[in-house]
Design a protein around this motif. Structure first.
Motif, PDB file in Angstrom:
ATOM      1  N   GLN A 449       3.951   9.626   3.803  1.00  0.00           N
ATOM      2  CA  GLN A 449       4.486   8.334   4.220  1.00  0.00           C
ATOM      3  C   GLN A 449       5.564   7.884   3.241  1.00  0.00           C
ATOM      4  O   GLN A 449       5.511   8.208   2.052  1.00  0.00           O
ATOM      5  CB  GLN A 449       3.366   7.272   4.250  1.00  0.00           C
ATOM      6  CG  GLN A 449       2.174   7.617   5.116  1.00  0.00           C
ATOM      7  CD  GLN A 449       2.472   7.477   6.593  1.00  0.00           C
ATOM      8  OE1 GLN A 449       3.293   6.654   6.991  1.00  0.00           O
ATOM      9  NE2 GLN A 449       1.796   8.283   7.419  1.00  0.00           N
ATOM     10  N   GLY A 450       6.526   7.116   3.752  1.00  0.00           N
ATOM     11  CA  GLY A 450       7.544   6.547   2.881  1.00  0.00           C
ATOM     12  C   GLY A 450       6.989   5.354   2.127  1.00  0.00           C
ATOM     13  O   GLY A 450       6.353   4.480   2.711  1.00  0.00           O
ATOM     14  N   ALA A 451       7.240   5.298   0.815  1.00  0.00           N
ATOM     15  CA  ALA A 451       6.778   4.184  -0.018  1.00  0.00           C
ATOM     16  C   ALA A 451       7.960   3.592  -0.772  1.00  0.00           C
ATOM     17  O   ALA A 451       8.688   4.323  -1.464  1.00  0.00           O
ATOM     18  CB  ALA A 451       5.709   4.647  -1.003  1.00  0.00           C
ATOM     19  N   LEU A 452       8.155   2.298  -0.634  1.00  0.00           N
ATOM     20  CA  LEU A 452       9.171   1.598  -1.416  1.00  0.00           C
ATOM     21  C   LEU A 452       8.570   1.313  -2.791  1.00  0.00           C
ATOM     22  O   LEU A 452       7.612   0.544  -2.913  1.00  0.00           O
ATOM     23  CB  LEU A 452       9.589   0.303  -0.725  1.00  0.00           C
ATOM     24  CG  LEU A 452      10.554  -0.608  -1.500  1.00  0.00           C
ATOM     25  CD1 LEU A 452      11.832   0.142  -1.882  1.00  0.00           C
ATOM     26  CD2 LEU A 452      10.901  -1.848  -0.670  1.00  0.00           C
ATOM     27  N   VAL A 464       3.646   4.894 -10.797  1.00  0.00           N
ATOM     28  CA  VAL A 464       4.360   3.769 -10.205  1.00  0.00           C
ATOM     29  C   VAL A 464       3.562   3.251  -9.012  1.00  0.00           C
ATOM     30  O   VAL A 464       2.654   3.926  -8.505  1.00  0.00           O
ATOM     31  CB  VAL A 464       5.790   4.167  -9.742  1.00  0.00           C
ATOM     32  CG1 VAL A 464       6.658   4.502 -10.924  1.00  0.00           C
ATOM     33  CG2 VAL A 464       5.737   5.322  -8.734  1.00  0.00           C
ATOM     34  N   THR A 465       3.913   2.048  -8.576  1.00  0.00           N
ATOM     35  CA  THR A 465       3.254   1.425  -7.426  1.00  0.00           C
ATOM     36  C   THR A 465       4.274   1.237  -6.317  1.00  0.00           C
ATOM     37  O   THR A 465       5.351   0.672  -6.530  1.00  0.00           O
ATOM     38  CB  THR A 465       2.662   0.057  -7.813  1.00  0.00           C
ATOM     39  OG1 THR A 465       1.658   0.255  -8.808  1.00  0.00           O
ATOM     40  CG2 THR A 465       2.047  -0.640  -6.608  1.00  0.00           C
ATOM     41  N   GLY A 466       3.926   1.717  -5.126  1.00  0.00           N
ATOM     42  CA  GLY A 466       4.814   1.592  -3.969  1.00  0.00           C
ATOM     43  C   GLY A 466       4.096   0.948  -2.796  1.00  0.00           C
ATOM     44  O   GLY A 466       2.863   0.853  -2.778  1.00  0.00           O
ATOM     45  N   ARG A 467       4.893   0.505  -1.836  1.00  0.00           N
ATOM     46  CA  ARG A 467       4.336  -0.139  -0.639  1.00  0.00           C
ATOM     47  C   ARG A 467       4.753   0.653   0.590  1.00  0.00           C
ATOM     48  O   ARG A 467       5.934   0.906   0.815  1.00  0.00           O
ATOM     49  CB  ARG A 467       4.822  -1.585  -0.540  1.00  0.00           C
ATOM     50  CG  ARG A 467       4.091  -2.409   0.530  1.00  0.00           C
ATOM     51  CD  ARG A 467       4.552  -3.861   0.480  1.00  0.00           C
ATOM     52  NE  ARG A 467       4.304  -4.472  -0.818  1.00  0.00           N
ATOM     53  CZ  ARG A 467       3.157  -5.058  -1.168  1.00  0.00           C
ATOM     54  NH1 ARG A 467       2.160  -5.125  -0.305  1.00  0.00           N
ATOM     55  NH2 ARG A 467       3.015  -5.590  -2.374  1.00  0.00           N
ATOM     56  N   LEU A 468       3.753   1.039   1.401  1.00  0.00           N
ATOM     57  CA  LEU A 468       4.024   1.766   2.632  1.00  0.00           C
ATOM     58  C   LEU A 468       4.582   0.814   3.680  1.00  0.00           C
ATOM     59  O   LEU A 468       4.511  -0.413   3.555  1.00  0.00           O
ATOM     60  CB  LEU A 468       2.749   2.424   3.152  1.00  0.00           C
ATOM     61  CG  LEU A 468       1.993   3.344   2.182  1.00  0.00           C
ATOM     62  CD1 LEU A 468       0.763   3.933   2.870  1.00  0.00           C
ATOM     63  CD2 LEU A 468       2.889   4.449   1.652  1.00  0.00           C
ATOM     64  N   GLU A 469       5.120   1.374   4.742  1.00  0.00           N
ATOM     65  CA  GLU A 469       5.659   0.560   5.828  1.00  0.00           C
ATOM     66  C   GLU A 469       4.611  -0.381   6.393  1.00  0.00           C
ATOM     67  O   GLU A 469       4.910  -1.523   6.763  1.00  0.00           O
ATOM     68  CB  GLU A 469       6.200   1.469   6.944  1.00  0.00           C
ATOM     69  CG  GLU A 469       6.828   0.705   8.082  1.00  0.00           C
ATOM     70  CD  GLU A 469       7.241   1.602   9.231  1.00  0.00           C
ATOM     71  OE1 GLU A 469       7.187   1.152  10.390  1.00  0.00           O
ATOM     72  OE2 GLU A 469       7.613   2.771   8.972  1.00  0.00           O
ATOM     73  N   GLY A 478       5.139   8.794 -11.437  1.00  0.00           N
ATOM     74  CA  GLY A 478       6.565   8.530 -11.355  1.00  0.00           C
ATOM     75  C   GLY A 478       7.014   7.703 -12.543  1.00  0.00           C
ATOM     76  O   GLY A 478       6.204   7.306 -13.377  1.00  0.00           O
ATOM     77  N   ASP A 479       8.314   7.425 -12.576  1.00  0.00           N
ATOM     78  CA  ASP A 479       8.830   6.650 -13.700  1.00  0.00           C
ATOM     79  C   ASP A 479       9.785   5.563 -13.211  1.00  0.00           C
ATOM     80  O   ASP A 479       9.981   5.381 -12.002  1.00  0.00           O
ATOM     81  CB  ASP A 479       9.522   7.561 -14.719  1.00  0.00           C
ATOM     82  CG  ASP A 479      10.686   8.352 -14.110  1.00  0.00           C
ATOM     83  OD1 ASP A 479      11.291   7.865 -13.128  1.00  0.00           O
ATOM     84  OD2 ASP A 479      10.980   9.452 -14.605  1.00  0.00           O
ATOM     85  N   GLN A 480      10.403   4.878 -14.150  1.00  0.00           N
ATOM     86  CA  GLN A 480      11.266   3.728 -13.884  1.00  0.00           C
ATOM     87  C   GLN A 480      12.400   4.042 -12.907  1.00  0.00           C
ATOM     88  O   GLN A 480      12.844   3.191 -12.152  1.00  0.00           O
ATOM     89  CB  GLN A 480      11.854   3.250 -15.221  1.00  0.00           C
ATOM     90  CG  GLN A 480      12.668   1.986 -15.148  1.00  0.00           C
ATOM     91  CD  GLN A 480      11.825   0.740 -15.325  1.00  0.00           C
ATOM     92  OE1 GLN A 480      10.752   0.797 -15.924  1.00  0.00           O
ATOM     93  NE2 GLN A 480      12.292  -0.372 -14.794  1.00  0.00           N
ATOM     94  N   THR A 481      12.859   5.291 -12.923  1.00  0.00           N
ATOM     95  CA  THR A 481      14.019   5.650 -12.095  1.00  0.00           C
ATOM     96  C   THR A 481      13.728   5.567 -10.598  1.00  0.00           C
ATOM     97  O   THR A 481      14.661   5.498  -9.793  1.00  0.00           O
ATOM     98  CB  THR A 481      14.505   7.073 -12.437  1.00  0.00           C
ATOM     99  OG1 THR A 481      13.461   8.014 -12.133  1.00  0.00           O
ATOM    100  CG2 THR A 481      14.894   7.180 -13.901  1.00  0.00           C
ATOM    101  N   LEU A 482      12.449   5.569 -10.228  1.00  0.00           N
ATOM    102  CA  LEU A 482      12.088   5.522  -8.806  1.00  0.00           C
ATOM    103  C   LEU A 482      12.067   4.102  -8.242  1.00  0.00           C
ATOM    104  O   LEU A 482      12.087   3.918  -7.021  1.00  0.00           O
ATOM    105  CB  LEU A 482      10.712   6.158  -8.587  1.00  0.00           C
ATOM    106  CG  LEU A 482      10.571   7.652  -8.891  1.00  0.00           C
ATOM    107  CD1 LEU A 482       9.133   8.102  -8.645  1.00  0.00           C
ATOM    108  CD2 LEU A 482      11.545   8.470  -8.058  1.00  0.00           C
TER     109      LEU A 482
END
Length: 511
Positions: A449-452, A464-469, A478-482
């Motif tokens: 899934q795509g994660a922002l 890192v922490t991301g949010r799915l659609e 991951g790191d800061q660059t993402l």
């Protein structure tokens, strides 16, 4: 700066008289006036050595390095619209010269309040009591209150009587006037109260400090016409007022040019957007136009009232790839009898039918909701109807609340349910919601899934922490660059309300 004593070099009457009449030029003018005043006071404090004793060496060096003349802490209570308003307030304060501060040990503390439930009011009163002690130690600090709670006359009376250390008070309709109200506080030397009973104009083109550079809320309308019997919002936010679509689209184009890839369209009931414009336009039509803006990759919106969620909107959610497959659809109660008492204007059957149509169009949609337990007159049978809807719909998550009396609403005069009964039902509801949500939220395990990516993980180094659609959180290496990018993530494990994952490799993408 001791604002109880006027700066002898400042001619407040002359400055006030020279202010432009039209907005937003008028507020920009007062931003400059405030900046000049506070800069002079900061320089005076530096010259006398007062600044060093007030801030400490490290803090003072930081302020000077960043070209700032004081610290400001904006605290948000309540909804997404309040959060957006706080970004505006902070933007204005930073333009004046204040530096955002994490704690309430600041030169200016501003509470942006909510009044949907009584406990929100009590939190504010509690914090004001704490700030009274702070202000005794630092008499030059400023304390401000704004937002929905300030639209209640009883609240203003209480603050005047019991919290006289507050410096400025304004409501929901004149958030944009912060710089001018602050100027009046400087000029008068005592508490300034500026409350509008209704909105006179919508002013949006002012400085704003976004929490995230890559996503942003966008107000598309203000106020509410629904008058649910338990809700104070229409009384404090006023009647519905929609912004012109071209203003909204131009704001989003500017955001996209500034690196924003996700927008959330905000309103008390976005489904009724555009009905009161000179040239009416539907919310669905606005969504289509937003989806055409280059650079915007995700579109969210809230909140949707079930009574007027149109078939056209369902079609847009189905057809527009940029519109996220997540819908917050408040239920409030599963009992048609209670829904009628709430003045919600739909039945249990209407709600279930709507969910069926939405899922037929967008099968994988994430549905979240709000539920109130213990509304006046609620019986065990009514409560069982609510549990039945929860089991049939299977929400991804639900915000659950015990009914809170709001004086001035019709429900406040109805016969109340005993507190112990409400508490027992609430516990049962929460257990049911959490069990189902835990099952539902695991359905994407083993998929990509795509994660922002929103931030570095708070608890795990190197993650890192991301949010799915669908609005679910995922943590992955991951790191800061993402941060600020949409990353394809393989969801390895569901932990109830969030996932653990890893950046998808070629093999995962090909599955």
């Amino acid at each position: 700066m001791d604002l109880c004593v006027k700066n002898r070099d400042t001619d407040f009457d002359r400055i006030r008289a020279a202010a432009p009449e039209k907005e937003p030029a008028r507020q920009q003018y007062f931003i400059e006036a405030d900046r000049a005043y506070f800069t002079a006071e900061f320089e005076r404090a530096l010259a006398t050595g007062e600044a060093l004793s007030r801030y400490g060496k490290e803090c003072l060096e930081n302020l000077q390095k960043n070209g700032r003349i004081g610290t400001a802490n904006v605290v948000t209570f309540g909804c997404q619209m309040n959060a957006r308003d706080s970004e505006k307030l902070l933007g204005i304060l930073e333009e004046i010269g204040f530096q955002e501060w994490e704690s309430e040990e600041a030169d200016f503390v501003l509470y942006n309040t909510c009044t949907v439930r009584d406990n929100a009011n009590q939190k504010v009163y509690g914090r004001l009591g704490y700030l009274r002690t702070m202000k005794r130690k630092h008499p030059r600090m400023l304390i401000g209150l704004c937002g929905c709670m300030m639209q209640e006359s009883a609240v203003i009376e209480k603050i005047r009587k019991s919290y006289s250390h507050v410096d400025l008070i304004f409501g929901t309709h004149n958030i944009f006037k912060l710089a001018e109200i602050l100027f009046e506080r400087i000029a008068q030397g005592n508490m300034v109260v500026d409350i509008w009973e209704s909105a006179k104009e919508i002013v949006e083109d002012l400085p704003i400090e976004r929490k995230y550079p890559f996503k942003s809320g966008v107000n598309i309308m203000f106020g509410c016409n629904n008058f649910c019997s338990y809700c104070i919002v229409p009384y404090v936010r006023g009647r519905e007022r929609s912004r012109e679509p071209e203003e909204i689209l131009e704001e989003i184009r500017r955001l996209a040019a500034d690196g924003v890839i996700e927008v959330m369209l905000l309103g008390q009931n976005v489904n009724s957007y555009g009905k009161n414009l000179r040239e009416p336009i539907s919310f669905a039509a606005l969504l289509r136009r937003v989806s055409e803006i280059e650079g915007i990759r995700r579109i969210r919106f809230m909140t949707s009232h079930p009574k007027d969620l149109s078939e056209e909107l369902i079609e847009v959610m189905r057809d527009c790839d940029k519109v996220c497959a997540h819908l917050h659809l408040p239920l409030q109660s599963g009992s048609s009898r209670i829904l009628k008492k709430m003045n919600r204007k739909y039945t249990k059957e209407d709600y279930l039918s709507l969910v069926e149509r939405i899922r037929a169009a967008v099968p994988d949609i994430s549905l979240t909701t709000d539920i109130i337990v213990g509304f006046p007159g609620e019986t065990e049978e009514d409560f069982q109807e609510t549990l039945d809807v929860i089991r049939r719909v299977r929400f991804d998550s639900a915000f659950t609340f015990q009914y809170s009396i709001r004086q001035g609403t019709p429900a406040a005069t109805m016969e109340q349910v005993a507190e112990d009964v409400v508490k027992e039902r609430f516990d049962r509801l929460l257990k049911e919601v959490q069990q189902i949500a835990g099952e539902v939220c695991s359905r994407h395990t083993g998929t990509v899934q795509g994660a922002l990516v929103e931030s570095l993980d708070d608890h795990l180094d190197g993650y890192v922490t991301g949010r799915l659609e669908n609005n679910t959180i995922v943590h992955f290496p991951g790191d800061q660059t993402l941060i600020g990018s949409i990353v394809q993530v393989y969801l390895e494990e569901s932990r109830g309300f969030y996932y653990m994952g890893r950046v998808a490799d070629k093999e995962s993408l090909e599955k």
